[in-house]
Scaffold this active site. Structure first.
Site, PDB file in Angstrom:
ATOM      1  N   THR A 164      43.542  46.281  39.654  1.00 32.51           N
ATOM      2  CA  THR A 164      44.387  47.175  40.450  1.00 32.51           C
ATOM      3  C   THR A 164      43.614  47.643  41.669  1.00 32.51           C
ATOM      4  O   THR A 164      42.398  47.803  41.614  1.00 32.51           O
ATOM      5  CB  THR A 164      44.868  48.403  39.648  1.00 32.51           C
ATOM      6  N   HIS A 165      44.338  47.823  42.759  1.00 32.36           N
ATOM      7  CA  HIS A 165      43.728  48.363  43.975  1.00 32.36           C
ATOM      8  C   HIS A 165      44.240  49.776  44.230  1.00 32.36           C
ATOM      9  O   HIS A 165      44.012  50.339  45.283  1.00 32.36           O
ATOM     10  CB  HIS A 165      44.031  47.449  45.174  1.00 32.36           C
ATOM     11  N   LYS A 199      46.073  54.680  39.773  1.00 29.24           N
ATOM     12  CA  LYS A 199      46.209  53.920  38.532  1.00 29.24           C
ATOM     13  C   LYS A 199      44.850  53.619  37.915  1.00 29.24           C
ATOM     14  O   LYS A 199      44.704  53.636  36.695  1.00 29.24           O
ATOM     15  CB  LYS A 199      46.972  52.624  38.797  1.00 29.24           C
ATOM     16  N   ASP A 214      51.559  46.461  35.515  1.00 29.89           N
ATOM     17  CA  ASP A 214      52.608  46.434  36.526  1.00 29.89           C
ATOM     18  C   ASP A 214      53.601  47.491  36.096  1.00 29.89           C
ATOM     19  O   ASP A 214      53.954  47.587  34.926  1.00 29.89           O
ATOM     20  CB  ASP A 214      53.295  45.079  36.622  1.00 29.89           C
TER      21      ASP A 214
HETATM   22  P1  IMP Z   1      52.586  48.075  41.032  1.00 31.24           P
HETATM   23  O1  IMP Z   1      52.518  48.221  39.540  1.00 31.24           O
HETATM   24  O2  IMP Z   1      51.259  48.056  41.677  1.00 31.24           O
HETATM   25  O3  IMP Z   1      53.502  46.978  41.443  1.00 31.24           O
HETATM   26  O4  IMP Z   1      53.244  49.399  41.619  1.00 31.24           O
HETATM   27  C1  IMP Z   1      54.035  50.234  40.873  1.00 31.24           C
HETATM   28  C2  IMP Z   1      54.549  51.367  41.701  1.00 31.24           C
HETATM   29  O5  IMP Z   1      55.398  52.112  40.829  1.00 31.24           O
HETATM   30  C3  IMP Z   1      53.496  52.330  42.171  1.00 31.24           C
HETATM   31  O6  IMP Z   1      53.047  52.071  43.445  1.00 31.24           O
HETATM   32  C4  IMP Z   1      54.262  53.647  42.132  1.00 31.24           C
HETATM   33  O7  IMP Z   1      55.036  53.719  43.248  1.00 31.24           O
HETATM   34  C5  IMP Z   1      55.214  53.475  40.992  1.00 31.24           C
HETATM   35  N1  IMP Z   1      54.644  54.064  39.788  1.00 31.24           N
HETATM   36  C6  IMP Z   1      54.136  53.430  38.720  1.00 31.24           C
HETATM   37  N2  IMP Z   1      53.668  54.286  37.818  1.00 31.24           N
HETATM   38  C7  IMP Z   1      53.881  55.509  38.336  1.00 31.24           C
HETATM   39  C8  IMP Z   1      53.585  56.804  37.867  1.00 31.24           C
HETATM   40  O8  IMP Z   1      53.006  57.047  36.796  1.00 31.24           O
HETATM   41  N3  IMP Z   1      53.959  57.797  38.687  1.00 31.24           N
HETATM   42  C9  IMP Z   1      54.558  57.605  39.871  1.00 31.24           C
HETATM   43  N4  IMP Z   1      54.846  56.422  40.355  1.00 31.24           N
HETATM   44  C10 IMP Z   1      54.511  55.370  39.597  1.00 31.24           C
END
Ligand code: IMP
Length: 199
Positions: free
Chosen positions: A15-16, A20, A75
């Site tokens: 993850t970047h 997270k 994800d």
């Molecule tokens: P990815 O998993 O990197 O594709 O991005 C998931 C996106 O979902 C994140 O950039 C947040 O916008 C949103 N997201 C995922 N988990 C959370 C959380 O715990 N709180 C708020 N937003 C979240």
């Protein structure tokens, strides 16, 4: 042969996203040494799959292959019932290249108003995948349900946290103590499943 993760193993966190990465470290209870993929200069793959589990597997496999080490990836995203599950896997992309979550949350509110629906139910999903460089992989999914509130409240979280109130609570994820969020979040629930599968 069952897949087992020994304590002390070095894991590449694919993850970047610093928010997270912080949650991943907290949820792993210091069991493992974590190196962020970004710190190794590993590129991020395009998220070309159509499901949370598909994209988590894709990211973990990519990092494991490039680093030669076991990799963990998540994800995740926000799904809104009245928007047929959007933004879903496109949650990060709704914030655009500048990661403008104020704009992304405003877009959710606008789309909801357009539907004319009073239904504010939503859920966060987290898919977690662990991939070994020689091919095997495990993927699990956790979910937390709640209600959306506008305007958003709180600045303690990230992403869509200010507009999400988990069921059974009155604070948004953005207002909540991070330790409390870590205990009940979609990522925590996915981790419980991962622990049952691998530790
Ligand atoms: P990815 O998993 O990197 O594709 O991005 C998931 C996106 O979902 C994140 O950039 C947040 O916008 C949103 N997201 C995922 N988990 C959370 C959380 O715990 N709180 C708020 N937003 C979240």
């Amino acid at each position: 042969m069952p897949l087992i993760l020994q304590p002390g193993t070095t894991l590449i966190a694919a993850t970047h996203n610093p928010g997270k990465a912080r949650e991943l470290v907290a949820l792993l209870d210091g069991r493992f040494e974590i190196i962020a993929a970004g710190a190794l200069g590993l590129p991020e793959p395009d998220e070309t799959e159509t499901t949370f589990t598909g994209n988590a597997l894709l990211k973990a496999r990519h990092a494991a292959l490039l680093s030669g080490r076991i990799a963990i990836a998540d994800d995740s995203g926000l799904s809104v019932a009245a928007l047929d599950g959007s933004p879903g896997i496109f949650s990060a992309r709704w914030a655009g290249p500048t990661k403008d979550f104020a704009a992304a949350m405003a877009k959710v509110e606008e789309r909801l108003i357009e539907t004319g629906s009073d239904d504010r139910s939503a859920w966060f999903t987290s898919a977690l995948a662990v991939a070994w460089p020689d091919g095997p992989a495990v993927v699990v999914e956790g979910r937390v349900d709640g209600q959306l509130v506008f305007p958003g409240r709180g600045d303690r979280g990230f992403g869509y946290d200010p507009i999400f109130v988990p069921d059974g609570y009155s604070q948004t994820f953005g207002e909540m103590d991070p330790a409390r969020k870590d205990a009940l979040s979609h990522r925590a629930r996915a981790f419980d499943k991962l622990k049952a599968a691998l530790f």
